[in-house]
Scaffold this active site. Structure first.
Site, PDB file in Angstrom:
ATOM      1  N   LYS A  55     135.860   6.044 -22.546  1.00 22.63           N
ATOM      2  CA  LYS A  55     136.898   5.852 -21.529  1.00 22.63           C
ATOM      3  C   LYS A  55     137.433   4.424 -21.566  1.00 22.63           C
ATOM      4  CE  LYS A  55     136.980   8.311 -17.839  1.00 22.63           C
ATOM      5  NZ  LYS A  55     137.470   9.671 -18.030  1.00 22.63           N
ATOM      6  N   HIS A  68     125.055   0.305   6.338  1.00 26.19           N
ATOM      7  CA  HIS A  68     126.113  -0.190   5.451  1.00 26.19           C
ATOM      8  C   HIS A  68     126.236   0.733   4.240  1.00 26.19           C
ATOM      9  CE1 HIS A  68     128.460  -2.775   2.811  1.00 26.19           C
ATOM     10  NE2 HIS A  68     127.477  -2.723   1.918  1.00 26.19           N
ATOM     11  N   SER A 125     131.404  18.906   5.161  1.00 22.84           N
ATOM     12  CA  SER A 125     132.793  18.473   5.037  1.00 22.84           C
ATOM     13  C   SER A 125     133.181  18.295   3.575  1.00 22.84           C
ATOM     14  CB  SER A 125     132.991  17.163   5.806  1.00 22.84           C
ATOM     15  OG  SER A 125     134.140  16.515   5.370  1.00 22.84           O
ATOM     16  N   SER A 126     132.330  17.607   2.798  1.00 19.11           N
ATOM     17  CA  SER A 126     132.755  17.356   1.420  1.00 19.11           C
ATOM     18  C   SER A 126     132.663  18.612   0.567  1.00 19.11           C
ATOM     19  CB  SER A 126     131.994  16.182   0.800  1.00 19.11           C
ATOM     20  OG  SER A 126     130.631  16.320   1.002  1.00 19.11           O
ATOM     21  N   SER A 138     143.316   5.617 -15.001  1.00 15.72           N
ATOM     22  CA  SER A 138     143.947   6.166 -16.207  1.00 15.72           C
ATOM     23  C   SER A 138     145.449   6.293 -16.013  1.00 15.72           C
ATOM     24  CB  SER A 138     143.369   7.548 -16.528  1.00 15.72           C
ATOM     25  OG  SER A 138     141.985   7.463 -16.742  1.00 15.72           O
ATOM     26  N   ASP A 163     151.055  23.150  -1.173  1.00 12.13           N
ATOM     27  CA  ASP A 163     150.047  22.586  -0.272  1.00 12.13           C
ATOM     28  C   ASP A 163     148.694  22.854  -0.911  1.00 12.13           C
ATOM     29  OD1 ASP A 163     148.462  21.771   1.998  1.00 12.13           O
ATOM     30  OD2 ASP A 163     150.227  22.119   3.238  1.00 12.13           O
ATOM     31  N   HIS A 195     122.010  10.635  -8.399  1.00 16.24           N
ATOM     32  CA  HIS A 195     122.711  10.130  -9.573  1.00 16.24           C
ATOM     33  C   HIS A 195     124.064  10.795  -9.780  1.00 16.24           C
ATOM     34  CE1 HIS A 195     123.033   7.164 -12.536  1.00 16.24           C
ATOM     35  NE2 HIS A 195     123.652   8.054 -13.261  1.00 16.24           N
ATOM     36  N   TRP A 205     119.541   3.415   2.414  1.00 13.90           N
ATOM     37  CA  TRP A 205     120.424   4.597   2.381  1.00 13.90           C
ATOM     38  C   TRP A 205     119.750   5.743   1.642  1.00 13.90           C
ATOM     39  CZ3 TRP A 205     123.331   7.413  -1.345  1.00 13.90           C
ATOM     40  CH2 TRP A 205     123.141   7.019  -2.659  1.00 13.90           C
ATOM     41  N   GLU A 207     125.802  11.785  -7.457  1.00 13.71           N
ATOM     42  CA  GLU A 207     126.590  11.195  -6.365  1.00 13.71           C
ATOM     43  C   GLU A 207     127.305   9.917  -6.815  1.00 13.71           C
ATOM     44  OE1 GLU A 207     127.491  11.993  -3.329  1.00 13.71           O
ATOM     45  OE2 GLU A 207     128.235  10.044  -2.666  1.00 13.71           O
ATOM     46  N   ARG A 224     115.496  -7.257  -2.692  1.00 15.77           N
ATOM     47  CA  ARG A 224     116.564  -6.787  -1.806  1.00 15.77           C
ATOM     48  C   ARG A 224     115.941  -6.235  -0.519  1.00 15.77           C
ATOM     49  NH1 ARG A 224     118.054  -0.825  -4.325  1.00 15.77           N
ATOM     50  NH2 ARG A 224     119.558  -0.742  -2.640  1.00 15.77           N
ATOM     51  N   TYR A 281     128.455   9.249  -9.637  1.00 13.45           N
ATOM     52  CA  TYR A 281     129.635   9.618 -10.427  1.00 13.45           C
ATOM     53  C   TYR A 281     130.687  10.292  -9.558  1.00 13.45           C
ATOM     54  CZ  TYR A 281     126.873   8.101 -14.296  1.00 13.45           C
ATOM     55  OH  TYR A 281     126.118   7.329 -15.119  1.00 13.45           O
ATOM     56  N   HIS A 326     115.684   7.352 -13.864  1.00 22.28           N
ATOM     57  CA  HIS A 326     115.799   5.905 -14.100  1.00 22.28           C
ATOM     58  C   HIS A 326     115.846   5.119 -12.794  1.00 22.28           C
ATOM     59  CE1 HIS A 326     120.412   6.567 -14.377  1.00 22.28           C
ATOM     60  NE2 HIS A 326     120.132   6.098 -13.189  1.00 22.28           N
ATOM     61  N   HIS A 327     115.948   5.830 -11.669  1.00 21.48           N
ATOM     62  CA  HIS A 327     115.851   5.127 -10.379  1.00 21.48           C
ATOM     63  C   HIS A 327     114.398   4.971  -9.956  1.00 21.48           C
ATOM     64  CE1 HIS A 327     120.193   5.492  -9.463  1.00 21.48           C
ATOM     65  NE2 HIS A 327     120.097   6.591 -10.175  1.00 21.48           N
ATOM     66  N   THR A 384     131.214   6.807 -21.382  1.00 23.54           N
ATOM     67  CA  THR A 384     131.842   5.748 -20.585  1.00 23.54           C
ATOM     68  C   THR A 384     132.559   4.768 -21.500  1.00 23.54           C
ATOM     69  OG1 THR A 384     129.935   5.992 -19.146  1.00 23.54           O
ATOM     70  CG2 THR A 384     131.442   4.221 -18.637  1.00 23.54           C
TER      71      THR A 384
END
Lengths: 186, 527
Positions: free
Chosen positions: B333, B79, B171-172, B270, B108, B255, B144, B257, B452, B259, B304-305, B330
């Site tokens: 924003k 998931h 790909s990315s 925006s 293009d 991390h 994950w 990722e 979890r 963002y 922090h993870h 943040t």
């Protein structure tokens, strides 16, 4: 889009592709960097920093440990690598024994420890020992096996020498009854 | 300008192109590829959503009902992987393909064939991920984050996932190189960097993040692969390695990722807020700098993870303060969005509703993030449902809501029809209500200590889990309504004007709706 790629685009794609190709080894570079950084800063020694050295060792006292090895009706050669060591009570010590199978087939044995004097046994704590499980040696195989132990601090004062003696018994197959019989024989 | 664009559409009709499947296989048109990306991500969204439904069905009541614990772990793992790499990231690449050339006045993307290739790489990657469910040993079940030692010990499903990650990464990276080149080199004359629409700006920064960290992640999973099969011991203590090392490398990627996932959403929101407030975006330059600051800071807060895996107090304090620092850009924003609405002529069409829902819920997710940033609190909350609630408030209410906002905002431009506004609003309210029903209660579960990634739980958690599961089923079913609205909009509806929203600004609204196959072959002049 036309087949030709504009030079400015070509220049940029080469730079960007190079950059991302370089970031791949950067991931690998984190491995030695991590080790270097941890050693340099001591950051990975989370459980050790600030903890005093093992205070449980009685440096004032020395006990002589002698090693003895026997085989009971078995085609094995069995000997301690060191005949004796001198230890402080509370110290973690590792010693080694060597065993050689002289028969032309695999043999399984089980070592049974005993202590002299007998009352030293309860103060002699083995953390790891080849006698915890059966040992199977292939034909002609030789093996070095460690024993890690601690002699406790509250060992009675009158005991200055402890003899640790191992005897190997052959275990025929893995049949429980036979293994029991072997143990009963000891 | 409209006449020019239309003229090109007529002269470059579909006549001399392959038709049917081959058209989509060989296309280098940014709109075709954008469409494929969007449909692909929706399909993956449904697949990942079905896995979420399975998880919530198992958690509907205490005890084991539907799944073996191993299967449950596979469900949570897949998931996560599918939603992050298969649904959210491709969705925003789809938006980028469709909108960035139109927004900056380019004909293009810079590299058409590369663009085609970066889309079609997604297909084998997703097949690898999904088929891992059916191999002996099942799909990866290490979460994950793929932490060793579990990920080193699992069956061959893990290898499939590793290869899938490699392909998705390529790909990315290709997609990002394309986007950067397009934005930097193909802007219309007069379109200076500080005139770029926010969506293009956030994507430019996101693309740089992707090319910086996806290769690192590819390296980390390659190390896993060689640990599994080729005798290296990067992560195995028995060979001198360290499993904690993987967590450092992973979160150095992980991390940034998060963002990567959210920044393009910031861009969409925006633009939508500005359009439906009928005011220019408040503090445009500060928005750009705030986005860049978030991106740069994201490289320095990964620890922090990992507060609970063993870290000296100095390290914990550093990561705690650095993480809290991110709240500043943040916050800039969020206040800019609110200031944009201040005294604006607001109307509440579906894109605006999703954007407002985004601001409200994403801010909540940000606050629970600040709570988790505090080391002493995090030690209590690590791996509880509080964390699950936190990141779903940022990923679902953040990335997904902004994707919906963008989809409703640009659907008229893509299809030439207005979507059914009533159904759109119903979709928003169902999503909003069921989302909160699903995830708000998980804060309480986490605070009460429910861990979890466990298929069973203690009896006192039963009530909240039941509420959460009912919410999740509702949330899942509501998304079928979105599918219906989109299909209905493609098939017909009121004709959309070139400028479909009266407050909308940007070059894409100078083009007719639906946007012709070829646009801006003659670049517009931006004043």
């Amino acid at each position: 889009m036309s087949a030709a790629i504009a030079p400015s685009n070509r220049k940029l794609i080469i730079r960007l592709a190079l950059f991302s190709a370089l970031m791949f080894p950067v991931g690998y570079a984190l491995v030695p960097l991590y080790t270097v950084f941890c050693n340099f800063s001591g950051l990975n020694q989370v459980n050790l920093t600030g903890v005093p050295a093992n205070s449980q060792v009685d440096m004032a006292r020395e006990v002589n440990i002698e090693f003895d090895s026997n085989v009971h009706d078995m085609p094995w050669k069995f000997r301690p690598i060191q005949s004796h060591v001198s230890v402080h009570p509370g110290e973690v010590i590792q010693v080694e024994f060597e065993v050689v199978n002289t028969r032309n087939e695999a043999v399984t044995g089980q070592a049974i420890p005993s202590y002299g004097p007998r009352e030293a046994g309860e103060f002699f704590k083995k953390l790891s020992c080849f006698c915890f499980e059966k040992q199977t040696l292939a034909a002609g195989e030789s093996r070095r096996m460690p024993v890690v132990f601690v002699v406790e601090r509250n060992l009675p004062k009158e005991i200055g020498t402890i003899t640790l003696s191992y005897t190997f018994f052959e275990v025929e197959g893995n049949k429980r009854a036979e293994a029991k019989a072997v143990q009963a024989g000891s | 300008m409209e006449a020019t664009a239309m003229g090109h559409a007529d002269s470059h009709g579909h006549g001399h192109q392959p038709t049917g499947l081959m058209r989509w296989m060989t296309t280098t048109n940014h709109k075709d590829i954008g469409t494929m990306y969007l449909w692909f991500s929706f399909a993956m969204f449904i697949v990942g959503g079905c896995m979420a439904m399975t998880i919530r069905a198992e958690l509907f009541q205490p005890g084991l009902q539907l799944l073996e614990p191993e299967r449950f772990n596979q469900m949570t793992t897949l998931h996560g992987l599918i939603m992050v790499f298969g649904a959210i990231m491709p969705a925003f690449v789809g938006f980028a393909n469709w909108m960035i050339p139109m927004q900056i006045g380019a004909a293009d993307m810079a590299f058409g064939r590369l663009n085609n290739w970066s889309f079609w790489l997604l297909i084998p990657a997703s097949i690898l991920l999904v088929t891992s469910l059916f191999v002996p040993g099942g799909a990866p079940a290490a979460g994950w984050t793929l932490y060793p030692p579990l990920s080193v010990q699992l069956g061959m499903g893990m290898d499939l996932a590793i290869f899938a990650v490699h392909i998705l990464g390529i790909s990315s990276i290709l997609g990002s190189i394309n986007i950067i080149t397009t934005i930097l080199n193909l802007r219309a004359p007069g379109m200076t960097m500080m005139k770029l629409p926010m969506f293009a700006w956030t994507w430019l920064i996101t693309a740089f993040l992707i090319i910086a960290v996806m290769p690192v992640f590819a390296g980390a999973v390659t190390m896993l692969l060689t640990d599994r099969h080729f005798g290296t011991t990067f992560f195995s203590a028995s060979g001198g390695g360290d499993p904690v090392l993987f967590q450092h490398v992973f979160w150095f990627f992980g991390h940034p990722e998060v963002y990567i996932v959210i920044l393009p959403g910031f861009g969409v929101v925006s633009q939508v807020i500005s359009a439906f407030s009928r005011k220019p975006l408040f503090g445009y330059a500060s928005m750009v700098y705030a986005t860049a600051s978030i991106a740069i800071l994201s490289f320095f807060v990964w620890g922090h993870h990992m507060y609970t895996v063993g870290m000296p107090v100095t390290g914990q304090l550093y990561f705690m303060y650095a993480t809290m620092l991110i709240a500043i850009p943040t916050g800039v924003k969020v206040f800019n969005w609110i200031s944009t609405m201040w005294r604006g002529a607001l109307t509440f069409e579906t894109p605006m509703l999703f954007s407002l829902g985004f601001i409200f819920l994403f801010t909540m997710g940000g606050f629970s993030g600040l709570v988790l940033a505090m080391t002493p609190v995090d030690v209590q909350m690590q791996d509880t449902y509080y964390v699950v609630a936190h990141f779903h408030y940022t990923m679902v209410a953040g990335a997904l809501f902004s994707a919906f906002a963008g989809a409703y905002y640009w659907l008229p431009k893509w299809t030439g029809h207005m979507y059914d506004e009533t159904l759109g609003k119903i979709h928003f309210w169902l999503t909003m209500i069921f989302f909160n029903m699903t995830f708000f209660v998980q804060h309480f579960l986490g605070l009460a200590g429910m861990p979890r990634r466990i298929p069973d739980y203690a009896l006192q958690f039963a009530e909240f889990n039941k509420i959460s599961s009912i919410g999740a089923f509702g949330l899942g079913l509501s998304q079928l309504l979105f599918l219906y609205v989109v299909i209905k909009c493609i098939k017909g509806g009121p004709k959309a004007e070139a400028k479909s929203w009266d407050g909308a600004t940007g070059l894409e609204w100078d083009l007719p709706s639906p946007a012709p196959y070829h646009t801006w072959e003659t670049q517009p002049l931006v004043k």
